[in-house]
Design a protein around this motif. Structure first.
Motif, PDB file in Angstrom:
ATOM      1  N   SER A 113     -30.490 -37.108   4.748  1.00 51.50           N
ATOM      2  CA  SER A 113     -30.412 -38.443   4.134  1.00 51.50           C
ATOM      3  C   SER A 113     -31.802 -38.917   3.744  1.00 51.50           C
ATOM      4  N   TYR A 114     -32.758 -38.746   4.643  1.00 47.02           N
ATOM      5  CA  TYR A 114     -34.137 -39.144   4.365  1.00 47.02           C
ATOM      6  C   TYR A 114     -34.696 -38.350   3.190  1.00 47.02           C
ATOM      7  N   TYR A 115     -34.498 -37.040   3.179  1.00 52.95           N
ATOM      8  CA  TYR A 115     -34.993 -36.198   2.087  1.00 52.95           C
ATOM      9  C   TYR A 115     -34.363 -36.616   0.762  1.00 52.95           C
ATOM     10  N   PHE A 116     -33.052 -36.809   0.756  1.00 50.00           N
ATOM     11  CA  PHE A 116     -32.343 -37.178  -0.468  1.00 50.00           C
ATOM     12  C   PHE A 116     -32.818 -38.537  -0.970  1.00 50.00           C
ATOM     13  N   TRP A 117     -33.034 -39.482  -0.065  1.00 45.17           N
ATOM     14  CA  TRP A 117     -33.532 -40.797  -0.433  1.00 45.17           C
ATOM     15  C   TRP A 117     -34.926 -40.693  -1.051  1.00 45.17           C
ATOM     16  N   LYS A 118     -35.792 -39.857  -0.463  1.00 48.84           N
ATOM     17  CA  LYS A 118     -37.142 -39.661  -1.001  1.00 48.84           C
ATOM     18  C   LYS A 118     -37.101 -39.025  -2.392  1.00 48.84           C
ATOM     19  N   MET A 119     -36.200 -38.104  -2.623  1.00 50.16           N
ATOM     20  CA  MET A 119     -36.109 -37.466  -3.940  1.00 50.16           C
ATOM     21  C   MET A 119     -35.603 -38.442  -4.998  1.00 50.16           C
ATOM     22  N   ILE A 120     -34.699 -39.322  -4.612  1.00 51.75           N
ATOM     23  CA  ILE A 120     -34.184 -40.301  -5.572  1.00 51.75           C
ATOM     24  C   ILE A 120     -35.269 -41.307  -5.933  1.00 51.75           C
ATOM     25  N   ARG A 121     -36.044 -41.738  -4.961  1.00 50.73           N
ATOM     26  CA  ARG A 121     -37.088 -42.733  -5.202  1.00 50.73           C
ATOM     27  C   ARG A 121     -38.349 -42.137  -5.820  1.00 50.73           C
ATOM     28  N   ARG A 122     -38.406 -40.838  -5.910  1.00 52.38           N
ATOM     29  CA  ARG A 122     -39.587 -40.156  -6.425  1.00 52.38           C
ATOM     30  C   ARG A 122     -39.794 -40.480  -7.898  1.00 52.38           C
ATOM     31  N   LYS A 123     -41.021 -40.804  -8.221  1.00 55.76           N
ATOM     32  CA  LYS A 123     -41.358 -41.073  -9.620  1.00 55.76           C
ATOM     33  C   LYS A 123     -42.194 -39.905 -10.105  1.00 55.76           C
ATOM     34  N   GLY A 124     -41.792 -39.351 -11.183  1.00 59.58           N
ATOM     35  CA  GLY A 124     -42.507 -38.198 -11.707  1.00 59.58           C
ATOM     36  C   GLY A 124     -42.119 -37.948 -13.141  1.00 59.58           C
ATOM     37  N   LYS A 125     -42.321 -36.743 -13.538  1.00 58.13           N
ATOM     38  CA  LYS A 125     -41.994 -36.367 -14.908  1.00 58.13           C
ATOM     39  C   LYS A 125     -40.504 -36.531 -15.156  1.00 58.13           C
ATOM     40  N   LYS A 126     -40.179 -36.936 -16.337  1.00 56.33           N
ATOM     41  CA  LYS A 126     -38.776 -37.130 -16.703  1.00 56.33           C
ATOM     42  C   LYS A 126     -38.207 -35.921 -17.447  1.00 56.33           C
ATOM     43  N   LYS A 127     -38.966 -34.828 -17.466  1.00 58.14           N
ATOM     44  CA  LYS A 127     -38.519 -33.622 -18.138  1.00 58.14           C
ATOM     45  C   LYS A 127     -37.352 -33.019 -17.361  1.00 58.14           C
ATOM     46  N   PHE A 128     -36.286 -32.690 -18.075  1.00 59.64           N
ATOM     47  CA  PHE A 128     -35.105 -32.115 -17.442  1.00 59.64           C
ATOM     48  C   PHE A 128     -35.265 -30.608 -17.320  1.00 59.64           C
ATOM     49  N   ALA A 129     -35.053 -30.104 -16.132  1.00 63.17           N
ATOM     50  CA  ALA A 129     -35.012 -28.667 -15.887  1.00 63.17           C
ATOM     51  C   ALA A 129     -33.900 -28.424 -14.873  1.00 63.17           C
ATOM     52  N   PHE A 130     -32.994 -27.523 -15.218  1.00 63.43           N
ATOM     53  CA  PHE A 130     -31.823 -27.288 -14.385  1.00 63.43           C
ATOM     54  C   PHE A 130     -32.194 -26.895 -12.964  1.00 63.43           C
ATOM     55  N   HIS A 131     -33.127 -25.973 -12.796  1.00 63.81           N
ATOM     56  CA  HIS A 131     -33.473 -25.502 -11.461  1.00 63.81           C
ATOM     57  C   HIS A 131     -34.106 -26.612 -10.615  1.00 63.81           C
ATOM     58  N   ILE A 132     -34.845 -27.525 -11.231  1.00 64.17           N
ATOM     59  CA  ILE A 132     -35.433 -28.641 -10.483  1.00 64.17           C
ATOM     60  C   ILE A 132     -34.332 -29.588 -10.009  1.00 64.17           C
ATOM     61  N   VAL A 133     -33.427 -29.926 -10.898  1.00 66.48           N
ATOM     62  CA  VAL A 133     -32.312 -30.804 -10.531  1.00 66.48           C
ATOM     63  C   VAL A 133     -31.461 -30.148  -9.458  1.00 66.48           C
ATOM     64  N   PHE A 134     -31.196 -28.861  -9.598  1.00 67.66           N
ATOM     65  CA  PHE A 134     -30.359 -28.146  -8.653  1.00 67.66           C
ATOM     66  C   PHE A 134     -30.983 -28.129  -7.256  1.00 67.66           C
ATOM     67  N   PHE A 135     -32.267 -27.760  -7.161  1.00 66.62           N
ATOM     68  CA  PHE A 135     -32.917 -27.643  -5.855  1.00 66.62           C
ATOM     69  C   PHE A 135     -33.312 -28.988  -5.252  1.00 66.62           C
ATOM     70  N   ARG A 136     -33.565 -30.000  -6.059  1.00 73.26           N
ATOM     71  CA  ARG A 136     -33.975 -31.299  -5.523  1.00 73.26           C
ATOM     72  C   ARG A 136     -32.808 -32.222  -5.229  1.00 73.26           C
ATOM     73  N   TYR A 137     -31.713 -32.080  -5.966  1.00 71.06           N
ATOM     74  CA  TYR A 137     -30.636 -33.047  -5.825  1.00 71.06           C
ATOM     75  C   TYR A 137     -29.294 -32.439  -5.419  1.00 71.06           C
ATOM     76  N   VAL A 138     -28.890 -31.366  -6.057  1.00 70.60           N
ATOM     77  CA  VAL A 138     -27.553 -30.813  -5.818  1.00 70.60           C
ATOM     78  C   VAL A 138     -27.456 -30.178  -4.426  1.00 70.60           C
ATOM     79  N   ILE A 139     -28.375 -29.302  -4.083  1.00 69.31           N
ATOM     80  CA  ILE A 139     -28.319 -28.649  -2.770  1.00 69.31           C
ATOM     81  C   ILE A 139     -28.471 -29.659  -1.635  1.00 69.31           C
ATOM     82  N   PRO A 140     -29.447 -30.574  -1.676  1.00 68.81           N
ATOM     83  CA  PRO A 140     -29.519 -31.580  -0.605  1.00 68.81           C
ATOM     84  C   PRO A 140     -28.268 -32.455  -0.518  1.00 68.81           C
ATOM     85  N   ALA A 141     -27.674 -32.788  -1.665  1.00 68.61           N
ATOM     86  CA  ALA A 141     -26.455 -33.596  -1.638  1.00 68.61           C
ATOM     87  C   ALA A 141     -25.305 -32.836  -0.977  1.00 68.61           C
TER      88      ALA A 141
END
Length: 146
Positions: free
Chosen positions: A18-46
């Motif tokens: 929960s803490y990790y997922f919350w930190k990833m959601i609040r993270r401000k960074g590049k807005k460039k879409f990359a499937f592997h970044i979304v998958f490893f940062r959001y989908v797997i933790p979810a």
């Protein structure tokens, strides 16, 4: 003892994910879409948060009954199913109605697959069985399990 271990482990994992997922959601960074970044940062933790959370909730539902040592009791027809986890390592399941209770094969070494009349003590949320008596019929002889 394994009940408390799983409860504490899933609680800890749920909090950490929960803490990790919350930190990833609040993270401000590049807005460039990359499937592997979304998958490893959001989908797997979810997914991990969902799995650990559901497991924790199912075990936590049984906590008052486990502390009071008052499992639910089922009496009626059930089917004994043995599932092989590893080579020569089995788990025994008593399947009845729309639920089941799990036991370690070491607790009941003489048990066999089949349909029996049974008396089962279990915790419904976690499906952990605490007691099992098998009979050939409703008024039949006791089946040796140990």
């Amino acid at each position: 003892m394994s009940y408390y271990f799983v409860l504490i482990l899933t609680f800890t994992a749920t909090i950490l994910w929960s803490y990790y997922f919350w930190k990833m959601i609040r993270r401000k960074g590049k807005k460039k879409f990359a499937f592997h970044i979304v998958f490893f940062r959001y989908v797997i933790p979810a997914l991990l948060l969902f799995i650990f959370g559901i497991t924790f909730i199912s075990y936590a539902i049984d906590l008052p009954a486990v502390i009071a040592k008052e499992p639910n009791r089922y009496e009626g027809t059930c089917e004994i199913v043995m599932e092989e986890l590893h080579e020569d390592v089995f788990t025994v399941e008593a399947v009845f109605d729309d639920t089941w209770a799990e036991y370690e094969h070491d607790e009941f070494p003489k048990i066999r697959k089949g349909e029996y009349y049974c008396k089962v003590d279990y915790y419904p949320g976690s499906s952990i069985g605490t007691g099992l008596q098998l009979y050939l019929g409703q008024d039949g002889a006791v089946v040796p399990t140990k």
